[in-house]
Design a protein around this motif. Sequence first.
Motif, mmCIF file in Angstrom:
data_model
loop_
_atom_site.group_PDB
_atom_site.id
_atom_site.type_symbol
_atom_site.label_atom_id
_atom_site.label_comp_id
_atom_site.label_asym_id
_atom_site.label_seq_id
_atom_site.Cartn_x
_atom_site.Cartn_y
_atom_site.Cartn_z
ATOM 1 N N LYS A 1 -10.954 3.159 -1.472
ATOM 2 C CA LYS A 1 -10.269 4.471 -1.077
ATOM 3 C C LYS A 1 -9.053 5.020 -2.065
ATOM 4 N N SER A 2 -8.279 3.909 -2.522
ATOM 5 C CA SER A 2 -7.091 4.209 -3.149
ATOM 6 C C SER A 2 -7.005 4.027 -4.907
ATOM 7 N N ALA B 1 0.838 -1.259 -0.055
ATOM 8 C CA ALA B 1 -0.049 0.032 0.037
ATOM 9 C C ALA B 1 0.802 1.331 0.036
ATOM 10 N N PHE C 1 -9.445 -0.567 1.125
ATOM 11 C CA PHE C 1 -8.169 0.085 0.273
ATOM 12 C C PHE C 1 -8.594 0.080 -1.138
#
Lengths: 206, 107
Positions: free
Chosen positions: B67-68, B40, B64
């Motif tokens: 969000k990313s 990450a 994750f």
Amino acid sequence: MILAVNPNRMELLKLKRRLELANRGYKLLKDKRDALIQKFIKLVYENKRVREEFDRKIRERTNEFLLATICMGENDLNSIFMFPQRLTKVKTEYSNIMSVKVPKYQITEKGNLFTYGMIDTSPELDNSLKKYQEIAPLMIKMAELDKAIVLLTEEIEKTRRRVNALEYVMIPNLEDTIKFITMKLDEMARSSNSAIMRIKEMIRGE
Amino acid sequence: MSNIALIGEKEVIIGFNLIGFRLFPVTDYPEASKAFDACAKGNYEIIFITENIAELIIDRIEVFQRKSPVSICILPNHSKDSELNMEILRKNVEKAVGTDILFRKEG
């Protein structure tokens, strides 16, 4: 629900304008939601197809690979895979699906695939490595579709919530308030009319 | 260095080493969690995780992924059908469309 506003002509005009805007936004968002869902379903089916194909292929490859390496010791295996020369990279470009930025990956490969000696290794290992390399683009495609689906899901949820808020809360509230103000203004007009009439009668009676 | 990472059991993922992916061999939850953190933070575009390992840290993966900008993809297990993936896909479809159109059971 009636909004907390003063019942006068100024507010009425303002609310009418807001209602018009809300209606236009509602129609646009509804179209966006429908288009997104259409695209989403297409992606989901494609994802399912790619995944099934990949499932089948990776199972064959892994089994072949395990068979090819089964006779080798841990140290041999480690030494074979210690110094890879090949470099696989992806370049990301973004495409736009109804204002959602969806990544598109371009795969670039360079360097030599076979970096081990021929004496200690079997031809099956070469074959299985070659096949691993063949399924790499499929893996990248799968990652791309996975991400696109997650991004579209978020956007569809957001759009749907907005459409619902407009349809069931904002627009009915505005309509109710406009009706309330119109009635109030009419009532005021009537009451002032009757007051004038009464005064006129009184003047005439004198 | 490659910008594609691969987390999984060593014997399953080692073949991808020569293809040029960056490997993170792990076996249990603490290792998986650590490798995932490293991925990450690193400059990766795509993170592949094998299904057995993904099951251990599925909550973190889902957060994750949302969000990313990094794309996370779960690789199927070589011995059985990929249930986790289909489960995630089904959940997303249900969330977006409101009903499960993919695996709906008739009757």
